[in-house]
Scaffold this motif. Structure first.
Motif, short mmCIF file in Angstrom:
data_model
loop_
_atom_site.label_atom_id
_atom_site.label_comp_id
_atom_site.label_asym_id
_atom_site.label_seq_id
_atom_site.Cartn_x
_atom_site.Cartn_y
_atom_site.Cartn_z
N PRO B 417 0.83 -1.20 0.00
CA PRO B 417 0.00 0.00 0.00
C PRO B 417 0.87 1.26 0.00
N VAL B 418 0.43 2.28 -0.74
CA VAL B 418 1.17 3.55 -0.75
C VAL B 418 0.73 4.33 0.48
N VAL B 419 1.50 4.17 1.56
CA VAL B 419 1.12 4.75 2.85
C VAL B 419 1.88 6.05 3.14
N PRO B 440 -1.73 0.96 7.26
CA PRO B 440 -1.90 2.04 8.23
C PRO B 440 -2.58 1.51 9.49
N ASP B 441 -2.04 1.90 10.65
CA ASP B 441 -2.63 1.51 11.92
C ASP B 441 -3.61 2.60 12.33
N ALA B 461 -4.66 1.64 -0.69
CA ALA B 461 -3.64 2.26 0.15
C ALA B 461 -3.77 1.81 1.60
N SER B 462 -4.95 1.37 1.99
CA SER B 462 -5.12 0.90 3.36
C SER B 462 -4.97 -0.61 3.44
N GLY B 463 -4.72 -1.25 2.29
CA GLY B 463 -4.47 -2.69 2.29
C GLY B 463 -5.61 -3.51 1.70
N ASP B 473 -14.20 -0.84 2.33
CA ASP B 473 -13.28 -0.09 3.18
C ASP B 473 -13.63 1.41 3.16
N VAL B 474 -13.92 1.93 1.97
CA VAL B 474 -14.26 3.35 1.85
C VAL B 474 -15.53 3.63 2.64
#
Lengths: 102, 991, 163
Positions: B417-419, B440-441, B461-463, B473-474
């Motif tokens: 993911p692009v974090v 991201p946590d 991006a969040s996996g 997820d969104v």
């Protein structure tokens, strides 16, 4: 880049419009002070990681100084208040207590 | 041979051909191509040479993560090196060049580095170049500088312009894929001010390429409808070709928008830096596929499976006819489908996993593709391009089981993911072992002013991996309805960090992790072996992830190898720090308008144009420009200064003193306030009179000086140095606002309200009398007095003060009248021999009189007592700023360096800053010193060198001779004398 | 947006007033007809404008030639009150921006959220590297900065006007 509200003109402005002034609520020691008192006034700073009271000047705006209660680790801002105070006002202290649980 | 396919290419417009050149060769592409896709379409697989070993390289990716395909774009004043061919849009007439190859890309001498690569492992530089030392500077460094590197620096100034834009919104969505579009619609529907930025030229991200279906529509149609809906909303700003570069404190985000990089006809700014302040940031920045580490994974023709899919589907180009796919997950099977759909062949899929029967795998198997389970690549064959692969068991040591002929290898090692935007400001990550990715946590976000998280990460991006997951997820993160999609279950990924598992060193030394900096699996293992166990140390030792791509492809693979070598886990090793910007930003974009004449504000006095028209040689003083001198044709600066000094001493000189600070201090407590600010007593000054004063900081150090004029009972006008005007005004307000807020004092900085002209010399009174209208006689206007009146028709305030020792008046008029007054004085002064003089003549004359200059005699560690200014320090006042500081023991030591005059025995001029040499050496073996020169000039009046300096116990040592250092010469002898060299009794100024 | 223009204005009268606003405002209103401006705002009457500059400062914009007399009368009106009235007409310069690109030009130079700016607001801010104040005058924008940097300011503004 920080965003702080100048209590003198009510604007939330970005750091580039402000000038920093170091730690707030220092007590000035003049000619009759001891070496220790003068050292405290001139040189000794808390440099806190966490809650910090600091001086800011709205340099590109109203030109007035104000004080900010801020967390240097999380960049949280607990509030800003007028420079004409010798200690943090009660509502600022309450807010810090509320948010830090201290 | 890479080539353009007959069909396909959703990003290109086949009806609009575009010509460009690469290394001077004419080529053709289509509108919508990137330089990379167009090069591939022209059969140009080779695009660059690697940094260290000069290995031939082609694209490995298709986006901003690309490490290999760096080219120079443009020519002359629009030349820019190190541009990623994968994101550079093609335009008519574009000129691209390869880099780091000599004499040519195809035949590169530097390739010898590769054949010697076993002698160039990680840390090679550090180890080799320590001994013998001179070899580094004279042999190795020049060689390496020539042999390694990227593009050349431009030789001309950038001719493009750049702009900034400040923007404010409630929600900034970075990434215009389906996740970003859904998020933007949700925020916009809630009435928020929304900004949506997308770095590419098209909305929709990967979904249209991967053939997703949303709400029963093909992705491309769904995207089109969403974009239309958003575009119709007034509270939404949408920007294409705009990248979220960095997230900073309190919701500050920098976005870089490309305005003309895709255009042949370039007008207006090239790029715009958006300085966004967002209530919250939603990062929908997608994910990047990871390479697999097998021997020869950098041979041209080996690339990411998703990138190959992009080239085929988006641009209608292929890298080869026969593609072997090697993977540890299901997603690469989509590449197989895309290749087959384009009529290309997939002789084999090497899947490191065993027994996979997920729908995608079965679908591809059903299309007749042979899937080899549990297999990997032992090595890739081919030099300039792929010719085949050796197949091995992933669990083995690389024993070859089979050879497969192919000209392209598509690899997939999973997704990262692009974090970056989450991490820039401190958002924490967690390692998802099942998905083999850092995510991201959500419990540890970057915090804003309210102490709450201000960045959310959504979608890939969040996996989230599948379209269905992305949309769920969104909806979970932001609320709002999610489009309906079909959920295709995928088989689990298997973590693979080297291929095969038991690969010997020989193979590991050909497994590339960081393509751009030529870091291999063997290098990371060496770093670990040599004790660089922290990921930050291993990174610096090997340079992993330190190239212009910042390790977008290499970092996770590298730290996995490190974890394996250290026998620990990946989260234990941790990541290196993510720092902005996401991809390189050109300096011009950051500078914006601040270039050329607008690089910094240049302050001009009302007389500036006159100085310019009369040949002033400028001296910068803060942001002001002041005339240093006015050289005449054929005259040196030194000669001009001599002429100006002599003319002022003998006849009449005019100085533009407008830059001096002028601060009005007014109120019932004004006198009391100035008594605190100045070391001497100001409250006793009589209206109509002037007094020279010193200001110190609380340390007691002298910080400014100037003449104070008392205007009336409650009003003072304080002159400061040119550089001190703003600083001293701020200093005054600080004390009034923050310490003595009950004192009734107002201050106003009037520096710019008035022009001030010094009229100096024996004829000064004569010229003022000629202008007429005011009594400027010695009786009416004595030394250190001032008066208001009309002088030659000007409403003026005239101060009788002197910084030169001459009869001198300073005349202040409103700035708008300044130029007219200057002209009137010059004209009236003709018969008296009036000449302008500059700052250097001013300095010479003040030094002849022994007057100190803030910044020459002071340096922030000098108290007034050091300068013999005790007379200006009040003994009567109980308190003033700096009094306590000056009372410290250190300042009472008798051997402090104090101000004296210095005269060389031979009349020569001492060097500025020269030290007085004392006997012996200090504990560091350096010569002891007992003083230094603070001001030194040739005095035209005395025709010899004069100087001021600070000398240990100086005033007690009058007549002693000291030796002063001289750069590149023998020490110079100089005698300690009184610092007043000229007219000690002040007879010239008191006339 | 080519019909966006930047004009360096002829000198105007500027009078700085320091003191408690409760003291300053009635005197200013009596002299000019301009009502007391609320925090950060300005009011206008009789061709003059009075601007809130800080909690203890107002600035009056008037005719350049008339400024000294107006200032003298204001000083008289304020009498013995702790207040300071100073003509600062020559310390600052004004620019006028008109046309559809005016806001975009300003938004490229200063950290101001124009959508949230009150129509009567005088925003003191940073324009690139200098202090500046902006406000609306009908359909036009005014930019005020220090005199010494007038050339720099004009370069900035002209460079920022969208093509």
């Amino acid at each position: 880049m920080l965003l702080l509200t100048c209590p003198n003109c009510g604007l939330a402005v970005e750091e580039t419009e402000l000038a920093p002034g170091g730690e707030a609520h220092l007590k000035r020691f003049g000619p009759d002070s001891t070496a220790e008192q003068f050292e405290e006034y001139m040189f000794l700073r808390d440099n806190a990681k966490g809650v910090h009271f600091e001086r800011w000047r709205h340099a590109y705006g109203c030109g007035k100084w104000f004080l900010a209660a801020r967390n240097t680790a999380t960049l949280e801002v607990y509030g800003t208040y007028p420079a004409r105070t010798t200690e943090p006002p009660q509502h600022i202290r309450d807010e810090i207590a509320r948010r830090t649980g201290a | 041979m890479s080539r353009r396919l007959r069909t396909g290419g959703r990003r290109i417009d086949r009806s609009r051909p575009v010509s460009f050149t690469f290394d001077g060769r004419e080529m053709r592409g289509f509108a919508g191509d990137t330089v990379a896709s167009a090069l591939l379409a022209n059969g140009q697989l080779l695009m660059g040479r690697s940094f260290k070993y000069h290995r031939p390289r082609s694209v490995v990716g298709s986006g901003p993560e690309e490490p290999n395909a760096l080219v120079s774009i443009g020519e002359g004043a629009r030349f820019e090196p190190n541009q990623r061919a994968t994101v550079q849009p093609l335009w008519e007439g574009l000129v691209a060049r390869s880099q780091n190859a000599w004499p040519s890309l195809d035949f590169d001498i530097g390739r010898v580095n590769d054949y010697g690569s076993k002698f160039l492992p990680a840390g090679f530089y550090y180890k080799t170049f320590i001994h013998p030392r001179p070899f580094w500077k004279h042999v190795f460094e020049p060689l390496i500088r020539r042999a390694t590197g990227l593009g050349a620096a431009p030789t001309e100034a950038d001719r493009d312009t750049y702009a900034h834009r400040y923007a404010y919104c409630d929600t900034l969505v970075v990434g215009g894929g389906i996740a970003g579009l859904v998020a933007a619609r949700a925020a916009a529907a809630a009435g928020e001010r929304v900004m949506l930025v997308e770095r590419q030229e098209l909305w929709g991200g990967r979904a249209p390429t991967d053939g997703a279906t949303l709400d029963g529509q093909p992705a491309a149609e769904w995207v089109r409808d969403s974009v239309q809906a958003l575009g119709a909303m007034e509270n939404v700003t949408m920007l294409l070709r705009c990248e979220g570069s960095g997230v900073y404190d309190h919701g500050y985000v920098l976005c870089t928008e490309s305005l003309t990089d895709h255009l042949a006809g370039k007008s207006g700014p090239r790029q715009r830096l958006w300085r966004v302040r967002a209530g919250r940031v939603v990062a929908a920045t997608g994910a990047i596929e990871r390479p697999l580490s097998f021997a020869g994974n950098d041979v041209p023709g080996v690339l990411l499976a998703s990138a190959l899919r992009d080239y085929v589907v988006d641009y209608g180009v292929s890298l080869g006819e026969r593609t072997v796919i090697v993977t540890n997950n299901d997603d690469a099977y989509r590449t197989a489908k895309a290749l087959l759909a384009a009529g290309l062949r997939v002789p084999a899929i090497l899947d490191v996993r065993e027994g996979m029967n997920s729908p995608l795998v079965n679908e591809v198997k059903g299309m007749g593709v042979r899937v080899h389970a549990g297999r990997g690549i032992a090595r890739v064959h081919g030099d300039g391009r792929v010719t085949g692969v050796s197949v091995c068991a992933q669990s083995g040591d690389g024993t070859v089981l089979q050879e497969i002929r192919c000209d392209c290898v598509a690899m997939s090692g999973g997704w990262s993911p692009v974090v970056h935007l989450w991490s820039h400001c401190g958002g924490k990550l967690w390692w998802d072992e099942a998905r083999a990715m850092f995510r991201p946590d959500a419990d540890n976000p970057p915090t804003g002013a309210d102490g709450k998280g201000f960045v959310s990460v959504i979608g890939a991006a969040s996996g989230a991996l599948s379209t269905a997951e992305v949309l769920t997820d969104v909806a979970d993160t932001l609320g709002g309805p999610a489009p309906e999609v079909e959920d295709i279950a995928e088989g689990p990924i298997r973590q693979v960090w080297t291929m095969p598992e038991g690969a010997p060193h020989k193979l590991r030394a050909k497994m590339w992790l960081d393509y751009q900096n030529d870091v291999k699996v063997s290098d990371i293992r060496l770093a670990a072996q040599e004790g660089f166990e922290s990921v930050e140390h291993a990174k610096r030792y090997t340079t992993l992830g330190m190239a212009t791509d910042q390790g977008k492809l290499s970092n996770i693979n590298g730290l996995a190898v490190l974890a394996d070598r250290l026998d620990t886990t990946i989260p234990q090793v941790g990541t290196t720090t993510f720092r902005p910007p996401y991809t390189p930003v050109t300096i011009g974009t950051l500078a914006g308008e601040a270039r050329g004449v607008a690089f910094q504000p240049l302050r001009r006095t009302p007389v500036h144009d006159w100085h310019e028209n009369h040949g002033a040689h400028w001296e910068p003083v803060g942001q002001w420009r002041r005339p240093y001198c006015y050289p005449r044709p054929g005259e040196s600066h030194a000669d001009a200064v001599i002429r100006e000094v002599r003319n002022t001493r003998e006849r009449l000189g005019l100085l533009d003193a407008s830059t001096l600070g002028k601060i009005l201090v007014r109120g019932p407590d004004a006198g009391r306030f100035l008594d605190m600010l100045y070391t001497n007593m100001m409250s006793t000054l009589k209206p109509g009179r002037c007094r020279y004063g010193l200001m110190c900081d609380e340390n007691g150090f002298l910080m400014d000086d100037g003449v104070v004029a008392r205007i009336d009972d409650q009003t003072f006008l304080c002159h400061t140095t040119t550089g001190g005007a703003e600083r001293i005004h701020v200093w005054m307000e600080d004390w009034l606002q923050c310490e003595w807020w009950d004192w009734k004092v107002h201050t106003l900085n009037l520096t710019e309200q008035f022009a001030q002209i010094a009229v100096v010399g024996p004829k000064a009174r004569a010229v003022l009398e000629k202008l007429g209208g005011m009594d400027v006689s010695a009786e009416t206007l004595p030394f250190m007095a001032w008066t208001d009146g009309t002088l030659g028709g000007f409403e003026a305030r005239v101060f009788r003060i002197s910084f030169s020792g001459e009869l001198s008046y300073e005349i202040a008029v409103p700035a708008g009248q300044g130029r007219a007054l200057w002209d009137a004085l010059m004209e009236a002064g003709v018969e008296f021999g009036a000449m302008p003089y500059g700052t250097e003549a001013l300095h010479v004359m003040r030094a002849e009189k022994g007057f100190i200059m803030i910044g020459d005699e002071t340096d922030g560690t000098i108290i007034p007592q050091d300068l013999g200014l005790d007379w200006a320090i009040s003994k009567k006042k109980e308190d003033f700023l700096g009094k306590r500081g000056q009372g410290r023991d250190a300042f009472r030591k008798p051997d402090r360096w104090k101000l004296v005059g210095l005269e060389t025995i031979d009349g020569s001029i001492l060097e500025d800053g020269a030290y007085a040499i004392a006997d012996g050496t200090n504990e560091n073996g350096q010569r002891r010193t007992e003083g230094r020169v603070t001001s030194t000039y040739y005095s035209p009046t005395l025709d010899r060198g004069i100087a001021m300096g600070l000398v240990a116990r100086g005033p007690d040592r009058m007549g002693e001779t000291l030796r002063f250092t001289q750069i590149g010469g023998e020490p110079v002898a100089a005698r300690i004398v009184d610092p007043v060299f000229f007219d000690r009794d002040g007879e010239k100024q008191n006339v | 947006m080519s019909d966006t223009t930047v004009l360096a204005m002829d000198p105007v009268g500027l009078i700085a007033l320091r003191g408690p606003l409760d003291v300053l405002a009635p005197a200013v209103e009596a002299e000019t007809g301009c009502a007391r401006p609320a925090q950060r705002l300005s009011t206008a009457a009789n061709g003059m404008r009075v601007m809130w500059m800080s909690p203890d400062e107002l600035m009056l914009i008037c005719d350049h030639a008339a400024a000294p007399d107006i200032a003298a009368r204001l000083t008289d009106r304020l009498g013995d009150a702790f207040a300071t009235v100073v003509v600062v007409s020559d310390a600052r310069v004004l620019f006028e921006l008109t046309g559809p690109g005016a806001v975009l030009a300003l938004a490229s130079l200063m950290p101001v959220d124009f959508a949230r700016l009150d129509p009567a607001e005088v925003r003191r801010t940073r324009m690139a590297q200098i202090p500046a104040a902006i406000w609306r005058e009908g359909a036009a924008w005014r930019v005020m900065c220090f005199r010494s940097v007038a050339r720099y300011a004009e370069t900035l503004l002209r460079g920022a006007v969208p093509a």
